[in-house]
Design a protein around this motif. Structure first.
Motif, PDB file in Angstrom:
ATOM      1  N   GLU A 128       0.828  -1.213   0.000  1.00  0.00           N
ATOM      2  CA  GLU A 128       0.000   0.000   0.000  1.00  0.00           C
ATOM      3  C   GLU A 128       0.858   1.257   0.000  1.00  0.00           C
ATOM      4  O   GLU A 128       0.426   2.307  -0.494  1.00  0.00           O
ATOM      5  CB  GLU A 128      -0.923   0.008   1.220  1.00  0.00           C
ATOM      6  CG  GLU A 128      -2.016  -1.048   1.184  1.00  0.00           C
ATOM      7  CD  GLU A 128      -2.983  -0.895   2.336  1.00  0.00           C
ATOM      8  OE1 GLU A 128      -2.871   0.113   3.066  1.00  0.00           O
ATOM      9  OE2 GLU A 128      -3.846  -1.762   2.506  1.00  0.00           O
ATOM     10  N   ASP A 129       2.051   1.169   0.553  1.00  0.00           N
ATOM     11  CA  ASP A 129       2.904   2.355   0.679  1.00  0.00           C
ATOM     12  C   ASP A 129       3.781   2.599  -0.543  1.00  0.00           C
ATOM     13  O   ASP A 129       4.049   3.749  -0.897  1.00  0.00           O
ATOM     14  CB  ASP A 129       3.803   2.230   1.916  1.00  0.00           C
ATOM     15  CG  ASP A 129       3.004   2.200   3.208  1.00  0.00           C
ATOM     16  OD1 ASP A 129       1.994   2.922   3.278  1.00  0.00           O
ATOM     17  OD2 ASP A 129       3.382   1.455   4.115  1.00  0.00           O
ATOM     18  N   ASP A 147      -0.951   2.134  -6.982  1.00  0.00           N
ATOM     19  CA  ASP A 147      -2.188   2.473  -6.263  1.00  0.00           C
ATOM     20  C   ASP A 147      -3.382   2.005  -7.092  1.00  0.00           C
ATOM     21  O   ASP A 147      -3.884   2.718  -7.954  1.00  0.00           O
ATOM     22  CB  ASP A 147      -2.245   3.989  -6.027  1.00  0.00           C
ATOM     23  CG  ASP A 147      -3.279   4.353  -4.970  1.00  0.00           C
ATOM     24  OD1 ASP A 147      -4.290   3.630  -4.881  1.00  0.00           O
ATOM     25  OD2 ASP A 147      -3.072   5.339  -4.249  1.00  0.00           O
ATOM     26  N   SER A 186      -6.719   8.927  -2.460  1.00  0.00           N
ATOM     27  CA  SER A 186      -6.259   7.582  -2.150  1.00  0.00           C
ATOM     28  C   SER A 186      -5.147   7.595  -1.104  1.00  0.00           C
ATOM     29  O   SER A 186      -5.138   6.781  -0.179  1.00  0.00           O
ATOM     30  CB  SER A 186      -5.762   6.901  -3.427  1.00  0.00           C
ATOM     31  OG  SER A 186      -5.285   5.610  -3.159  1.00  0.00           O
ATOM     32  N   ARG A 187      -4.210   8.538  -1.233  1.00  0.00           N
ATOM     33  CA  ARG A 187      -3.072   8.587  -0.312  1.00  0.00           C
ATOM     34  C   ARG A 187      -3.476   9.091   1.071  1.00  0.00           C
ATOM     35  O   ARG A 187      -2.939   8.652   2.086  1.00  0.00           O
ATOM     36  CB  ARG A 187      -1.987   9.484  -0.909  1.00  0.00           C
ATOM     37  CG  ARG A 187      -0.767   9.690  -0.045  1.00  0.00           C
ATOM     38  CD  ARG A 187       0.035   8.413   0.147  1.00  0.00           C
ATOM     39  NE  ARG A 187       0.654   7.939  -1.079  1.00  0.00           N
ATOM     40  CZ  ARG A 187       1.574   6.988  -1.117  1.00  0.00           C
ATOM     41  NH1 ARG A 187       1.982   6.417   0.007  1.00  0.00           N
ATOM     42  NH2 ARG A 187       2.077   6.577  -2.265  1.00  0.00           N
ATOM     43  N   SER A 188      -4.446  10.014   1.113  1.00  0.00           N
ATOM     44  CA  SER A 188      -4.812  10.661   2.385  1.00  0.00           C
ATOM     45  C   SER A 188      -5.966   9.982   3.103  1.00  0.00           C
ATOM     46  O   SER A 188      -6.176  10.210   4.297  1.00  0.00           O
ATOM     47  CB  SER A 188      -5.186  12.122   2.125  1.00  0.00           C
ATOM     48  OG  SER A 188      -6.349  12.192   1.305  1.00  0.00           O
ATOM     49  N   ALA A 231       2.450  13.640  -2.841  1.00  0.00           N
ATOM     50  CA  ALA A 231       1.453  13.029  -1.952  1.00  0.00           C
ATOM     51  C   ALA A 231       2.093  12.294  -0.770  1.00  0.00           C
ATOM     52  O   ALA A 231       1.681  12.509   0.382  1.00  0.00           O
ATOM     53  CB  ALA A 231       0.532  12.101  -2.742  1.00  0.00           C
ATOM     54  N   PRO A 232       3.076  11.414  -0.983  1.00  0.00           N
ATOM     55  CA  PRO A 232       3.676  10.757   0.193  1.00  0.00           C
ATOM     56  C   PRO A 232       4.434  11.723   1.092  1.00  0.00           C
ATOM     57  O   PRO A 232       4.478  11.539   2.313  1.00  0.00           O
ATOM     58  CB  PRO A 232       4.616   9.710  -0.421  1.00  0.00           C
ATOM     59  CG  PRO A 232       4.843  10.147  -1.817  1.00  0.00           C
ATOM     60  CD  PRO A 232       3.609  10.865  -2.237  1.00  0.00           C
ATOM     61  N   ALA A 242       1.834  13.398   3.110  1.00  0.00           N
ATOM     62  CA  ALA A 242       1.326  12.459   4.115  1.00  0.00           C
ATOM     63  C   ALA A 242       2.230  12.441   5.346  1.00  0.00           C
ATOM     64  O   ALA A 242       1.745  12.407   6.489  1.00  0.00           O
ATOM     65  CB  ALA A 242       1.223  11.060   3.508  1.00  0.00           C
TER      66      ALA A 242
END
Length: 428
Positions: A52-53, A57, A167-169, A345-346, A349
């Motif tokens: 998932e990380d 995605d 999706s990331r958040s 995005a990461p 996060a």
């Protein structure tokens, strides 16, 4: 710095430059970069397909696929052309009223459809109407594509960067509605005022030509009424599924794929009509992009960047949000906002995780900056490139600087409106 990390950074930067310059098709660059990451050992099959990380995605991929199938089937009904012609008649041939109607329709459609799909549907009608009114189509096309980029910011499914962010958040469809849609409604109104001034020479009213526009019959645009009823029914169910996510517990990707499957079963169209409008290159581009970014996550590079930014930000999260907003707008005006958001995005996060509730508005700053910044130049968003190409094929050349001159004004004003919104809503 290890050799592996140096090679991974070199691959990523080279791919980013090639995507930005468009010297090589971006899907080829993304897949080539992904292959290079595998070859140097920055990722493997388990990380690539199941993590998932740091993996692909799949929520983004299947949400896009499901919505592409639904919209592709709806295109065969003629409903989008019907709406555009109906709006033009309601404006009674008045050029500025027509621009208002087309801008509002484009913005609303873009909140629920892909921006490229929206402008592809609206552009042919624009040429038809402008020809009847003897007004230049270029201002209308520029206004429509900018409205598409603004309207697409309003929802989770309106623009690919939002899908990546969601999706990331873990932000839901309703989160985007509550946090961004009110602001986007204001920005559309602001954009209409700016358009009235910026394109004022294009609004010459001719009563005789206006009468010709009134002769258009929107009903003739509908080619298949039964297909239209089925498509609209499924689309309503899908949108309801997005809104009812807290109750149903189904992710947007699952809802979109279920809707696509139901519509395929109801319509029983041939495969060419069902899958012909799916942008397979876009889906492969996303897969390659996620692989490259995930490789940086595997090697700890993203975490290091996140920690450095966290130390730089400290407790000033309002300043960080404005920096994210403006910085994202600047970068997205120069390069495609999809790879930029996939990279940020990461990092965002990590900042939100370390900063807690006070850092949460960074997600909205990232979305607003990346989406609205796409209006800044002719290459800032995929829809911009598509409209410039359509105009050229129809004998109307939109130069890079003509678009960019308008785009910088619109981007500057819309980003400026976002600053007090972020402060008043999240930090006052």
């Amino acid at each position: 710095m290890s050799v592996q990390i140096a090679l991974a950074l070199a691959v990523f930067i080279a791919a980013y430059v090639l995507i930005a310059t468009e010297k090589i098709p971006r899907v080829a660059v993304a897949l080539g970069g992904a292959a290079a990451m595998v070859m140097i050992g920055a990722t493997d099959d388990k990380s690539l397909f199941f993590s998932e990380d740091s993996g692909i995605d799949w929520n983004v991929i299947f949400l896009l696929l499901g919505m592409m199938i639904i919209v592709g089937i709806m295109r065969h009904t003629g409903v989008f052309e019907f709406v555009a012609i109906w709006a033009t008649k309601k404006a009674r041939g008045r050029p500025f009223r027509i621009m208002v109607m087309l801008v509002v329709i484009t913005a609303v459609l873009s909140a629920f459809l892909d921006n490229v799909t929206t402008v592809l549907l609206i552009a042919p009608v624009t040429f038809l109407v402008c020809e009847r009114l003897a007004v230049p189509p270029i201002p209308y096309l520029i206004a429509e594509v900018m409205a598409s980029n603004i309207g697409g910011t309003a929802t989770l499914i309106g623009d690919p960067p939002n899908i990546i962010i969601g999706s990331r958040s873990g932000l839901s469809f309703n989160d985007f509605l509550l946090n961004l849609t009110p602001l986007i409604a204001v920005l559309v109104l602001v954009f209409l005022v700016v358009s009235r001034i910026m394109f004022r020479k294009a609004f010459q009213y001719d009563p005789e030509r206006a009468a010709r526009v009134m002769e258009l019959n929107p009903a003739e645009a509908i080619g298949d009424k039964r297909l239209l009823v089925k498509s609209l029914s499924v689309l309503v169910l899908v949108l309801a599924g997005f809104v009812l996510d807290p109750v149903l517990g189904l992710s947007p990707a699952i809802v979109a794929m279920m809707g696509a499957g139901l519509l395929i079963a109801l319509t029983r169209l041939e495969n060419r009509k069902v899958f012909g409008d799916v942008e397979w290159e876009t889906l492969l581009f996303f897969a390659g992009l996620f692989t490259m970014v995930g490789s940086l996550v595997n090697l700890g590079i993203i975490d290091e960047i996140g920690r450095a930014l966290s130390d730089l930000v400290g407790d000033n999260f309002f300043g960080a949000s404005i920096g994210m907003l403006v910085g994202s707008a600047v970068v997205s005006g120069v390069v495609d906002n999809i790879p930029y958001v996939a990279t940020m995005a990461p990092i965002t996060a990590n900042l939100v995780h370390s900063g807690g509730a006070a850092a949460h508005p960074l997600w909205w700053a990232l979305a607003l900056g990346a989406d609205l910044g796409g209006n800044a130049t002719a290459i800032g968003a995929s829809a911009n490139v598509v409209v410039v190409g359509i105009a050229k094929r129809n004998g109307h050349d939109i130069s890079f600087w003509r678009f960019t001159k308008c785009g910088l004004i619109v981007t500057g004003i819309t980003i400026a409106v976002c600053v007090p919104y972020i402060w008043l809503r999240y930090y006052l």
